[in-house]
Design a protein around this motif. Structure first.
Motif, short mmCIF file in Angstrom:
data_model
loop_
_atom_site.label_atom_id
_atom_site.label_comp_id
_atom_site.label_asym_id
_atom_site.label_seq_id
_atom_site.Cartn_x
_atom_site.Cartn_y
_atom_site.Cartn_z
N ASP A 137 -6.79 -10.00 -9.06
CA ASP A 137 -7.49 -8.77 -8.68
C ASP A 137 -7.76 -8.73 -7.18
N LEU B 46 -4.52 -7.99 -5.32
CA LEU B 46 -4.19 -6.56 -5.38
C LEU B 46 -5.12 -5.74 -4.50
N ASP B 47 -6.41 -6.11 -4.43
CA ASP B 47 -7.34 -5.41 -3.55
C ASP B 47 -6.92 -5.53 -2.09
N GLY C 11 -3.97 -3.40 -1.55
CA GLY C 11 -4.41 -2.01 -1.59
C GLY C 11 -5.13 -1.57 -0.32
N GLU C 12 -5.75 -2.52 0.36
CA GLU C 12 -6.40 -2.22 1.64
C GLU C 12 -5.41 -2.22 2.80
N HIS D 183 -0.26 -2.01 -14.07
CA HIS D 183 -1.71 -1.92 -14.20
C HIS D 183 -2.42 -1.92 -12.85
N ALA D 184 -1.66 -1.84 -11.76
CA ALA D 184 -2.23 -1.92 -10.42
C ALA D 184 -2.95 -0.62 -10.06
N ASP D 185 -3.83 -0.74 -9.11
CA ASP D 185 -4.58 0.39 -8.57
C ASP D 185 -3.61 1.44 -8.01
N PRO D 186 -3.97 2.71 -8.06
CA PRO D 186 -3.08 3.76 -7.55
C PRO D 186 -2.81 3.68 -6.05
N THR D 187 -3.60 2.89 -5.31
CA THR D 187 -3.32 2.73 -3.87
C THR D 187 -2.13 1.83 -3.62
N ARG E 267 0.85 -1.20 0.00
CA ARG E 267 0.00 0.00 0.00
C ARG E 267 0.89 1.24 0.00
N ARG E 268 0.44 2.28 -0.70
CA ARG E 268 1.21 3.51 -0.87
C ARG E 268 1.63 4.17 0.44
#
Length: 189
Positions: free
Chosen positions: A100, A103-104, A107-108, A122-126, A45-46
């Motif tokens: 997916d 990655l979710d 991301g959480e 292609h991953a989520d920006p989070t 996570r970012r």
């Protein structure tokens, strides 16, 4: 299906060929050709404390919860091998066979995971992706039964995959019908 399961299906003659992770090794009953070799990165996570690192050593992940693919898959095997080499057993927070969902979960902030660099684009920006030091890579290739003449269709598919890999210039090692029989080094090839 996992790399191990796909290899089993080919060995048993239920499949003519399979595209699998080669860096986890394969049995003597199979031959292989490398198709692509690409970097593996750490997905997190970012806002994770390691997110601003230029690179990460695997040992730094000793206390991290991991989001895993199922046992027998290439990235799961790579994660476990790297952890073993760094002197620890990775702590599984979640396991999923769905990219997916993996990655979710990352991301959480529910864990970290190893993914390919192409997936990271292609991953989520989070999510951010951090390279490893030393670099980690993954080789994907095709396996088929050794000492067995492939059908014309299987032979054509093998030729097509080899030609596409050569045109892309991604398989860094020359295609080798005999290939490695044991897991290869995980560092860049």
């Amino acid at each position: 299906e996992s790399t191990e399961r796909m290899q089993q299906l080919v060995s048993e003659g239920q499949l003519d060929l399979a595209i699998v992770a080669l860096d986890v090794g394969y049995p003597d009953s199979l031959s292989a050709r490398a198709i692509v070799c690409e970097p593996v990165v750490l997905a997190l996570r970012r806002d994770h404390p390691l997110a601003n690192s230029g690179s990460v050593r695997f040992g730094q992940l000793r206390e991290e919860p991991f989001v895993f693919f199922p046992a027998g898959t290439g990235l799961r095997t790579t994660t476990e091998r790297l952890a073993h080499d760094a002197g620890f057993a990775p702590r599984m927070a979640f396991e999923t066979g769905n990219l997916d969902r993996l990655l979710d979960l990352v991301g959480e902030g529910l864990g970290v995971s190893l993914i390919t660099a192409s997936t990271a684009t292609h991953a989520d920006p989070t999510i951010c992706a951090i390279p490893f030091s030393p670099p980690v890579s993954r080789t994907v290739g095709v396996v088929w039964r050794a000492n067995h003449s492939p059908s014309p269709a299987t032979g054509a598919m093998l030729d097509l995959l080899t030609r596409c890999a050569s045109e892309q210039g991604e398989a860094e090692e020359p295609a080798d019908e005999n290939g490695p029989r044991a897991p290869q080094a995980i560092t860049a090839i």
